[in-house]
Design a protein around this motif. Structure first.
Motif, PDB file in Angstrom:
ATOM      1  N   MET A   1       0.839  -1.160   0.000  1.00 28.87           N
ATOM      2  CA  MET A   1       0.000   0.000   0.000  1.00 28.87           C
ATOM      3  C   MET A   1       0.892   1.234   0.000  1.00 28.87           C
ATOM      4  N   ARG A   2       0.487   2.076  -0.795  1.00 32.42           N
ATOM      5  CA  ARG A   2       1.288   3.294  -0.938  1.00 32.42           C
ATOM      6  C   ARG A   2       0.580   4.468  -0.289  1.00 32.42           C
ATOM      7  N   PHE A   3       1.287   5.135   0.616  1.00 33.45           N
ATOM      8  CA  PHE A   3       0.721   6.306   1.306  1.00 33.45           C
ATOM      9  C   PHE A   3       1.312   7.582   0.735  1.00 33.45           C
ATOM     10  N   ARG A   4       0.460   8.496   0.717  1.00 33.52           N
ATOM     11  CA  ARG A   4       0.928   9.801   0.241  1.00 33.52           C
ATOM     12  C   ARG A   4       1.589  10.530   1.403  1.00 33.52           C
ATOM     13  N   GLN A   5       2.749  11.052   1.156  1.00 31.85           N
ATOM     14  CA  GLN A   5       3.420  11.772   2.233  1.00 31.85           C
ATOM     15  C   GLN A   5       2.799  13.160   2.385  1.00 31.85           C
TER      16      GLN A   5
END
Length: 134
Positions: A1-5
């Motif tokens: 899962m990719r989180f937005r910084q």
């Protein structure tokens, strides 16, 4: 899962425009301020028991102990005094002249200066004195 910084918000207030404005105001007041300068002549004014305070808006003519006349901190010949005062009186609200003189000045010289002041159109001509006690 990719989180937005999350982007960090720069919350520091930039005060450099405020500092610039303060310096501009400081320079403006320094340049626009005029200081009242009085002549630095050593004069022993004659005394009078009926002396009263003169207005600060009058035009002052100084006569030193060498009988040299000064107007606007500039030396001036007595024969040129009338035209200089006429020019100054044209822009002055009070049409009054105060002659500040030394007590060693001959009366004839003082009368000559007062006469030039009156011929220039001055409404009131007074001689500065120091108030005598008694």
């Amino acid at each position: 899962m990719r989180f937005r910084q999350k982007k960090e918000l720069d919350q520091a207030v930039d005060i450099s425009p405020l500092i610039d404005m303060v310096f501009i105001l400081l320079i403006f007041f320094m340049v626009s301020t005029t200081f009242v300068k009085d002549m630095k002549l050593d004069l022993e004014r004659p005394g009078a028991s009926s002396a009263s305070r003169a207005s600060s808006k009058v035009i002052k003519v100084y006569l030193d102990n060498q009988a040299q006349a000064y107007v606007d901190n500039q030396p001036i010949k007595v024969w040129a005094l009338q035209s200089k005062l006429r020019d100054l009186l044209r822009t002055s609200t009070e049409k009054s002249v105060l002659v500040v003189t030394d007590d060693t000045i001959p009366v004839e010289k003082l009368i000559e200066v007062v006469d030039q002041c009156r011929m220039s159109g001055a409404k009131d001509v007074a001689v500065a004195t120091k108030k005598e006690v008694g």
